[in-house]
Scaffold this motif. Structure first.
Motif, PDB file in Angstrom:
ATOM      1  N   THR A 131      45.542  37.067  33.824  1.00  0.00           N
ATOM      2  CA  THR A 131      45.165  36.272  34.992  1.00  0.00           C
ATOM      3  C   THR A 131      46.430  35.893  35.748  1.00  0.00           C
ATOM      4  OG1 THR A 131      45.226  34.211  33.729  1.00  0.00           O
ATOM      5  CG2 THR A 131      43.099  35.332  33.892  1.00  0.00           C
ATOM      6  N   THR A 132      46.307  35.829  37.063  1.00  0.00           N
ATOM      7  CA  THR A 132      47.428  35.409  37.901  1.00  0.00           C
ATOM      8  C   THR A 132      46.921  34.391  38.915  1.00  0.00           C
ATOM      9  OG1 THR A 132      47.097  37.144  39.553  1.00  0.00           O
ATOM     10  CG2 THR A 132      48.554  37.657  37.709  1.00  0.00           C
ATOM     11  N   HIS A 133      47.835  33.669  39.502  1.00  0.00           N
ATOM     12  CA  HIS A 133      47.490  32.665  40.497  1.00  0.00           C
ATOM     13  C   HIS A 133      48.118  33.024  41.834  1.00  0.00           C
ATOM     14  CE1 HIS A 133      45.750  29.989  37.515  1.00  0.00           C
ATOM     15  NE2 HIS A 133      46.760  30.325  36.732  1.00  0.00           N
ATOM     16  N   ASP A 134      47.438  32.680  42.900  1.00  0.00           N
ATOM     17  CA  ASP A 134      47.960  32.864  44.258  1.00  0.00           C
ATOM     18  C   ASP A 134      48.380  34.297  44.546  1.00  0.00           C
ATOM     19  OD1 ASP A 134      47.578  30.149  44.761  1.00  0.00           O
ATOM     20  OD2 ASP A 134      49.540  29.654  43.934  1.00  0.00           O
ATOM     21  N   ALA A 135      47.615  35.255  44.061  1.00  0.00           N
ATOM     22  CA  ALA A 135      47.829  36.678  44.320  1.00  0.00           C
ATOM     23  C   ALA A 135      49.182  37.183  43.815  1.00  0.00           C
ATOM     24  CB  ALA A 135      47.661  36.988  45.798  1.00  0.00           C
ATOM     25  N   THR A 136      49.711  36.568  42.775  1.00  0.00           N
ATOM     26  CA  THR A 136      50.951  37.027  42.157  1.00  0.00           C
ATOM     27  C   THR A 136      50.698  38.373  41.489  1.00  0.00           C
ATOM     28  OG1 THR A 136      51.575  34.749  41.720  1.00  0.00           O
ATOM     29  CG2 THR A 136      52.750  36.456  40.485  1.00  0.00           C
ATOM     30  N   ILE A 137      51.586  39.313  41.745  1.00  0.00           N
ATOM     31  CA  ILE A 137      51.422  40.656  41.203  1.00  0.00           C
ATOM     32  C   ILE A 137      52.555  40.946  40.227  1.00  0.00           C
ATOM     33  CG2 ILE A 137      51.376  43.115  41.774  1.00  0.00           C
ATOM     34  CD1 ILE A 137      50.232  42.294  44.503  1.00  0.00           C
ATOM     35  N   PRO A 138      52.232  41.280  38.982  1.00  0.00           N
ATOM     36  CA  PRO A 138      53.294  41.614  38.025  1.00  0.00           C
ATOM     37  C   PRO A 138      53.953  42.938  38.410  1.00  0.00           C
ATOM     38  CG  PRO A 138      51.134  42.003  37.060  1.00  0.00           C
ATOM     39  CD  PRO A 138      50.902  41.387  38.394  1.00  0.00           C
ATOM     40  N   VAL A 139      55.246  43.035  38.180  1.00  0.00           N
ATOM     41  CA  VAL A 139      55.987  44.232  38.586  1.00  0.00           C
ATOM     42  C   VAL A 139      56.322  45.160  37.427  1.00  0.00           C
ATOM     43  CG1 VAL A 139      56.984  43.155  40.631  1.00  0.00           C
ATOM     44  CG2 VAL A 139      58.176  42.979  38.452  1.00  0.00           C
ATOM     45  N   ASP A 140      56.087  44.726  36.208  1.00  0.00           N
ATOM     46  CA  ASP A 140      56.513  45.504  35.046  1.00  0.00           C
ATOM     47  C   ASP A 140      55.364  46.253  34.366  1.00  0.00           C
ATOM     48  OD1 ASP A 140      55.306  43.174  34.242  1.00  0.00           O
ATOM     49  OD2 ASP A 140      56.635  42.850  32.541  1.00  0.00           O
ATOM     50  N   CYS A 141      54.310  46.558  35.129  1.00  0.00           N
ATOM     51  CA  CYS A 141      53.166  47.234  34.530  1.00  0.00           C
ATOM     52  C   CYS A 141      52.406  48.029  35.598  1.00  0.00           C
ATOM     53  CB  CYS A 141      52.234  46.221  33.878  1.00  0.00           C
ATOM     54  SG  CYS A 141      51.553  45.056  35.060  1.00  0.00           S
ATOM     55  N   LYS A 142      51.437  48.811  35.149  1.00  0.00           N
ATOM     56  CA  LYS A 142      50.556  49.562  36.046  1.00  0.00           C
ATOM     57  C   LYS A 142      49.257  48.771  36.191  1.00  0.00           C
ATOM     58  CE  LYS A 142      53.002  53.390  36.369  1.00  0.00           C
ATOM     59  NZ  LYS A 142      53.515  53.957  37.571  1.00  0.00           N
ATOM     60  N   ILE A 143      48.885  48.428  37.408  1.00  0.00           N
ATOM     61  CA  ILE A 143      47.651  47.692  37.661  1.00  0.00           C
ATOM     62  C   ILE A 143      46.523  48.698  37.826  1.00  0.00           C
ATOM     63  CG2 ILE A 143      46.451  46.115  39.205  1.00  0.00           C
ATOM     64  CD1 ILE A 143      49.266  45.022  39.969  1.00  0.00           C
ATOM     65  N   LEU A 144      45.494  48.572  36.998  1.00  0.00           N
ATOM     66  CA  LEU A 144      44.372  49.498  37.023  1.00  0.00           C
ATOM     67  C   LEU A 144      43.164  48.933  37.754  1.00  0.00           C
ATOM     68  CD1 LEU A 144      44.642  50.635  33.321  1.00  0.00           C
ATOM     69  CD2 LEU A 144      45.474  51.841  35.334  1.00  0.00           C
ATOM     70  N   GLY A 145      43.071  47.639  37.843  1.00  0.00           N
ATOM     71  CA  GLY A 145      41.945  47.017  38.527  1.00  0.00           C
ATOM     72  C   GLY A 145      42.175  45.536  38.725  1.00  0.00           C
ATOM     73  N   VAL A 146      41.525  44.987  39.751  1.00  0.00           N
ATOM     74  CA  VAL A 146      41.682  43.574  40.085  1.00  0.00           C
ATOM     75  C   VAL A 146      40.308  42.984  40.375  1.00  0.00           C
ATOM     76  CG1 VAL A 146      42.666  41.934  41.729  1.00  0.00           C
ATOM     77  CG2 VAL A 146      43.970  43.957  41.083  1.00  0.00           C
ATOM     78  N   ILE A 147      40.073  41.782  39.870  1.00  0.00           N
ATOM     79  CA  ILE A 147      38.852  41.046  40.190  1.00  0.00           C
ATOM     80  C   ILE A 147      39.266  39.759  40.884  1.00  0.00           C
ATOM     81  CG2 ILE A 147      36.796  39.908  39.284  1.00  0.00           C
ATOM     82  CD1 ILE A 147      37.002  41.822  36.862  1.00  0.00           C
ATOM     83  N   ASP A 148      38.779  39.573  42.089  1.00  0.00           N
ATOM     84  CA  ASP A 148      39.102  38.403  42.896  1.00  0.00           C
ATOM     85  C   ASP A 148      38.283  37.210  42.415  1.00  0.00           C
ATOM     86  OD1 ASP A 148      39.749  36.589  44.848  1.00  0.00           O
ATOM     87  OD2 ASP A 148      39.194  37.875  46.531  1.00  0.00           O
ATOM     88  N   LEU A 149      38.944  36.099  42.097  1.00  0.00           N
ATOM     89  CA  LEU A 149      38.241  34.906  41.641  1.00  0.00           C
ATOM     90  C   LEU A 149      38.271  33.766  42.653  1.00  0.00           C
ATOM     91  CD1 LEU A 149      39.167  34.733  37.862  1.00  0.00           C
ATOM     92  CD2 LEU A 149      37.025  35.422  38.911  1.00  0.00           C
ATOM     93  N   TRP A 150      38.782  34.019  43.836  1.00  0.00           N
ATOM     94  CA  TRP A 150      38.725  32.990  44.865  1.00  0.00           C
ATOM     95  C   TRP A 150      37.267  32.823  45.268  1.00  0.00           C
ATOM     96  CZ3 TRP A 150      43.091  31.254  48.183  1.00  0.00           C
ATOM     97  CH2 TRP A 150      44.316  31.461  47.562  1.00  0.00           C
ATOM     98  N   GLU A 151      36.894  31.620  45.646  1.00  0.00           N
ATOM     99  CA  GLU A 151      35.492  31.337  45.959  1.00  0.00           C
ATOM    100  C   GLU A 151      34.905  32.249  47.033  1.00  0.00           C
ATOM    101  OE1 GLU A 151      34.889  27.219  46.779  1.00  0.00           O
ATOM    102  OE2 GLU A 151      35.005  26.673  44.665  1.00  0.00           O
ATOM    103  N   HIS A 152      35.705  32.688  47.977  1.00  0.00           N
ATOM    104  CA  HIS A 152      35.162  33.547  49.039  1.00  0.00           C
ATOM    105  C   HIS A 152      34.603  34.856  48.488  1.00  0.00           C
ATOM    106  CE1 HIS A 152      39.276  35.254  48.758  1.00  0.00           C
ATOM    107  NE2 HIS A 152      38.642  36.389  49.004  1.00  0.00           N
ATOM    108  N   ALA A 153      35.035  35.232  47.286  1.00  0.00           N
ATOM    109  CA  ALA A 153      34.589  36.498  46.702  1.00  0.00           C
ATOM    110  C   ALA A 153      33.186  36.408  46.112  1.00  0.00           C
ATOM    111  CB  ALA A 153      35.569  36.943  45.615  1.00  0.00           C
ATOM    112  N   TYR A 154      32.765  35.238  45.710  1.00  0.00           N
ATOM    113  CA  TYR A 154      31.487  35.146  45.005  1.00  0.00           C
ATOM    114  C   TYR A 154      30.549  34.047  45.486  1.00  0.00           C
ATOM    115  CZ  TYR A 154      33.717  31.313  42.425  1.00  0.00           C
ATOM    116  OH  TYR A 154      34.348  30.157  42.094  1.00  0.00           O
ATOM    117  N   TYR A 155      31.015  33.118  46.295  1.00  0.00           N
ATOM    118  CA  TYR A 155      30.223  31.927  46.595  1.00  0.00           C
ATOM    119  C   TYR A 155      28.877  32.228  47.254  1.00  0.00           C
ATOM    120  CZ  TYR A 155      28.809  27.300  47.922  1.00  0.00           C
ATOM    121  OH  TYR A 155      28.087  26.142  48.057  1.00  0.00           O
TER     122      TYR A 155
END
Length: 71
Positions: free
Chosen positions: A15-39
């Motif tokens: 999990t990350t906060h404020d759209a922080t993206i880790p740089v030391d790995c390969k990102i395979l998928g992202v799930i948005d948890l901000w309220e606009h995504a599901y409310y």
């Protein structure tokens, strides 16, 4: 955000906060948890949103991505 990542020859969910993206790995998928995504569909039922989202993930395609990274 929840990210499905591949790092050091292993699959992980982070999990990350404020759209922080880790740089030391390969990102395979992202799930948005901000309220606009599901409310509109789930109101305050974030848990139900996550459960339904995990059913929508194409796990076979994810596995193909992992195999491509390994090779």
């Amino acid at each position: 955000m929840i990210m499905i990542i591949y790092n050091n020859d292993k699959l992980d969910i982070i999990t990350t906060h404020d759209a922080t993206i880790p740089v030391d790995c390969k990102i395979l998928g992202v799930i948005d948890l901000w309220e606009h995504a599901y409310y509109l569909d789930y109101e305050y039922e974030r848990k139900n949103y996550l459960i339904k989202t995990f059913y929508l993930i194409n796990w076979e395609k994810l596995l193909l991505k992992i195999n491509k990274i390994k090779n």
